[in-house]
Scaffold this motif. Sequence first.
Motif, PDB file in Angstrom:
ATOM      1  N   ALA A   1       0.851  -1.305  -0.077  1.00 48.16           N
ATOM      2  CA  ALA A   1       0.030   0.055   0.119  1.00 48.16           C
ATOM      3  C   ALA A   1       0.816   1.120  -0.043  1.00 48.16           C
ATOM      4  N   SER A   2       1.972   1.366   0.518  1.00 46.81           N
ATOM      5  CA  SER A   2       2.802   2.441   0.715  1.00 46.81           C
ATOM      6  C   SER A   2       3.504   2.699  -0.557  1.00 46.81           C
ATOM      7  N   PHE A   3       3.631   1.823  -1.644  1.00 48.52           N
ATOM      8  CA  PHE A   3       4.050   2.004  -2.944  1.00 48.52           C
ATOM      9  C   PHE A   3       3.035   2.316  -4.063  1.00 48.52           C
ATOM     10  N   VAL A   4       1.813   1.793  -3.818  1.00 46.01           N
ATOM     11  CA  VAL A   4       0.967   1.897  -4.874  1.00 46.01           C
ATOM     12  C   VAL A   4      -0.309   2.884  -4.763  1.00 46.01           C
ATOM     13  N   ASN A   5      -0.189   3.577  -3.259  1.00 47.48           N
ATOM     14  CA  ASN A   5      -1.261   4.488  -3.277  1.00 47.48           C
ATOM     15  C   ASN A   5      -1.323   5.837  -4.172  1.00 47.48           C
ATOM     16  N   ALA A   6      -2.255   6.640  -4.186  1.00 43.00           N
ATOM     17  CA  ALA A   6      -2.514   7.755  -4.840  1.00 43.00           C
ATOM     18  C   ALA A   6      -1.555   9.101  -4.581  1.00 43.00           C
ATOM     19  N   GLY A   7      -1.033   8.837  -3.315  1.00 46.59           N
ATOM     20  CA  GLY A   7       0.033   9.865  -2.971  1.00 46.59           C
ATOM     21  C   GLY A   7      -0.304  11.059  -2.627  1.00 46.59           C
ATOM     22  N   TYR A   8      -1.697  11.039  -2.095  1.00 48.98           N
ATOM     23  CA  TYR A   8      -2.458  12.186  -1.510  1.00 48.98           C
ATOM     24  C   TYR A   8      -2.157  12.663  -0.097  1.00 48.98           C
ATOM     25  N   ILE A   9      -1.883  13.957   0.090  1.00 51.91           N
ATOM     26  CA  ILE A   9      -1.955  14.662   1.238  1.00 51.91           C
ATOM     27  C   ILE A   9      -3.364  15.249   1.529  1.00 51.91           C
ATOM     28  N   THR A  10      -4.016  14.868   2.269  1.00 53.68           N
ATOM     29  CA  THR A  10      -5.299  15.246   1.971  1.00 53.68           C
ATOM     30  C   THR A  10      -6.143  15.736   3.441  1.00 53.68           C
ATOM     31  N   PRO A  11      -5.802  17.087   3.757  1.00 52.00           N
ATOM     32  CA  PRO A  11      -6.530  17.676   4.794  1.00 52.00           C
ATOM     33  C   PRO A  11      -7.952  17.616   4.615  1.00 52.00           C
ATOM     34  N   SER A  12      -8.412  17.474   3.309  1.00 59.65           N
ATOM     35  CA  SER A  12      -9.878  17.530   2.743  1.00 59.65           C
ATOM     36  C   SER A  12     -10.662  16.610   2.958  1.00 59.65           C
ATOM     37  N   HIS A  13      -9.980  15.232   3.197  1.00 56.02           N
ATOM     38  CA  HIS A  13     -10.716  14.100   3.354  1.00 56.02           C
ATOM     39  C   HIS A  13     -11.090  14.059   4.903  1.00 56.02           C
ATOM     40  N   ILE A  14     -12.134  15.040   5.567  1.00 52.05           N
ATOM     41  CA  ILE A  14     -12.511  14.838   6.693  1.00 52.05           C
ATOM     42  C   ILE A  14     -13.656  13.943   7.149  1.00 52.05           C
ATOM     43  N   ILE A  15     -14.310  13.143   5.918  1.00 53.27           N
ATOM     44  CA  ILE A  15     -15.360  12.272   6.375  1.00 53.27           C
ATOM     45  C   ILE A  15     -14.684  11.013   6.488  1.00 53.27           C
ATOM     46  N   PRO A  16     -14.862  10.048   7.791  1.00 52.68           N
ATOM     47  CA  PRO A  16     -14.287   8.935   7.761  1.00 52.68           C
ATOM     48  C   PRO A  16     -15.066   7.818   7.001  1.00 52.68           C
ATOM     49  N   LEU A  17     -14.445   6.815   6.526  1.00 57.43           N
ATOM     50  CA  LEU A  17     -15.030   5.766   5.613  1.00 57.43           C
ATOM     51  C   LEU A  17     -16.270   5.303   6.548  1.00 57.43           C
TER      52      LEU A  17
ATOM     53  N   ILE B   1      -9.687  14.424  12.140  1.00 61.61           N
ATOM     54  CA  ILE B   1      -9.021  14.207  11.145  1.00 61.61           C
ATOM     55  C   ILE B   1      -8.511  15.168  10.337  1.00 61.61           C
ATOM     56  N   LYS B   2      -9.286  16.311  10.523  1.00 55.93           N
ATOM     57  CA  LYS B   2      -8.681  17.744   9.968  1.00 55.93           C
ATOM     58  C   LYS B   2      -7.514  18.082  10.597  1.00 55.93           C
ATOM     59  N   GLU B   3      -7.256  18.065  11.982  1.00 58.20           N
ATOM     60  CA  GLU B   3      -6.197  18.544  12.768  1.00 58.20           C
ATOM     61  C   GLU B   3      -4.948  17.701  12.343  1.00 58.20           C
TER      62      GLU B   3
ATOM     63  N   ASP C   1     -13.984   2.431  12.595  1.00 56.14           N
ATOM     64  CA  ASP C   1     -14.522   3.771  12.573  1.00 56.14           C
ATOM     65  C   ASP C   1     -13.981   4.673  11.772  1.00 56.14           C
ATOM     66  N   GLY C   2     -12.724   4.092  10.921  1.00 49.61           N
ATOM     67  CA  GLY C   2     -12.138   4.918  10.120  1.00 49.61           C
ATOM     68  C   GLY C   2     -10.841   5.673  10.537  1.00 49.61           C
ATOM     69  N   LEU C   3     -10.626   5.820  12.019  1.00 57.14           N
ATOM     70  CA  LEU C   3      -9.508   6.537  12.638  1.00 57.14           C
ATOM     71  C   LEU C   3      -8.580   5.626  12.841  1.00 57.14           C
ATOM     72  N   PRO C   4      -7.222   6.273  12.819  1.00 50.27           N
ATOM     73  CA  PRO C   4      -6.034   5.482  12.958  1.00 50.27           C
ATOM     74  C   PRO C   4      -6.058   4.864  14.547  1.00 50.27           C
ATOM     75  N   TYR C   5      -5.504   3.757  14.881  1.00 54.80           N
ATOM     76  CA  TYR C   5      -4.838   3.530  16.127  1.00 54.80           C
ATOM     77  C   TYR C   5      -3.655   4.126  16.342  1.00 54.80           C
ATOM     78  N   ILE C   6      -3.325   5.120  17.387  1.00 55.18           N
ATOM     79  CA  ILE C   6      -2.152   5.761  17.616  1.00 55.18           C
ATOM     80  C   ILE C   6      -2.111   5.917  19.190  1.00 55.18           C
ATOM     81  N   GLY C   7      -1.178   5.042  19.711  1.00 54.13           N
ATOM     82  CA  GLY C   7      -1.013   5.466  21.098  1.00 54.13           C
ATOM     83  C   GLY C   7      -0.525   4.196  21.880  1.00 54.13           C
ATOM     84  N   LYS C   8      -0.310   4.234  23.295  1.00 56.42           N
ATOM     85  CA  LYS C   8       0.393   3.173  23.846  1.00 56.42           C
ATOM     86  C   LYS C   8      -0.933   1.813  24.183  1.00 56.42           C
TER      87      LYS C   8
END
Length: 416
Positions: free
Chosen positions: A40-56, A109-111, A359-366
């Motif tokens: 996925a890290s090599f074949v994705n669309a390469g977007y940097i997307t603050p606009s993608h504010i709605i989760p899947l 998501i925006k922040e 919920d479309g949000l990443p898991y980041i934390g301990k």
Amino acid sequence: MGKNVLIIGGGIVGLCSAYFLHKEGHQVTILDKSDITSGASFVNAGYITPSHIIPLASPGMIVKGIKWMFSPTSPFYMKPRWDMDFFRWSWYFHKSSTKEKVAHAIPLIKEINLMSRELFAAIKNTGDLGDFQLERKGLLMLYKTEEEGEHELEVAEKASFLGMEVSSLDKKALNKLQPNLTMDVKGAVHYECDGHTTPTEFMEKMLDYLKRNGVIIKTNEEVTDIVTDNGRITKVISEKTEYSPEEIVLAAGSWSEKLSKKMKLKLPIQAGKGYSINVPRPTGITIPAILMEAKVAVTPMKQFTRFAGTMEFSGINDIINKERVEAIAKAVKEFYPEIEINTEEIAKAKSGLRPVSPDGLPYIGKSSTLENLTIATGHAMMGWSLGPVTGQLVSEIISDKKTSMDIIGFSPNRKF
């Protein structure tokens, strides 16, 4: 004093975590089951997307998923299969797809996206990686129907309210912005806040930088077991050797759930397969776009144009579904009548698995049960966009620093 850190996973999140951890003076080893040249890290669309504010996970997606389940060429495809993990994830996804939960997710998501956009620029400005493509031309949401246009304008209003640069373009304004290109569309929404890159270039340069600066990269080495004792990970066992690091980062993408089970953790993730086709000849496309009705992403990258799309839930596999690839090529022709992807380009299509949380949000934390485990996965379609910021947050967590933003909403311990 620096810690000995083992990162499981060499995708964009793993590499960026290594980058920022190394900057903080930690000794870092990356362990990956592949040779870190695909996925996925090599074949994705390469977007940097603050606009993608709605989760899947948003209202109506489960209904669409059920409707599209019977069409193997649909943009969002759930392959029917007997899999308890998938059933459980689907139920959590359904529970997360409410207006209230989406409204809660939007500012998060925006922040985090805006922070990551600035970090991409900061990495470039250091000169650590040398020059790489990082452009800020925005993202065009091209639509053929009034219904799709109205839906996107509603999203644009929310984005504008949150302070993001966005404008609505009729056909005349669109042709002025993107000249010498025939587009069969009614109009577009232009998110000027977005940027884009060439993923293969960035990944190769980041890997080279890490190797040159003492980060140990172990490839083609799969984790076979993880030993825990008294609330800590004591050993990570691979096919080739054993590791006893002070800190572990789980950044294994779609394989994270499988590894989490070895630690008796519940980390709901499903692999969302996407496909991409590279066209290494002039297309006339100069601004990234999403073909709304087809859900196909278009990116002008270095020396080629990439057409990517689909979200296919069919388990962890690297099978290329030709029908889905051909559906991308067909959509390109429908939106850009003068561009025809040929059979050779279609035959070279690649796939990647995006780790999707319910919920479309990443898991980041301990981890709440293993004190030396930091989790960084589940980014869904935002993995590329959020790579740098996730790396910085991981580094702050392991360095016992106050994180750059409140990450409680991304807690890997959250309930669904």
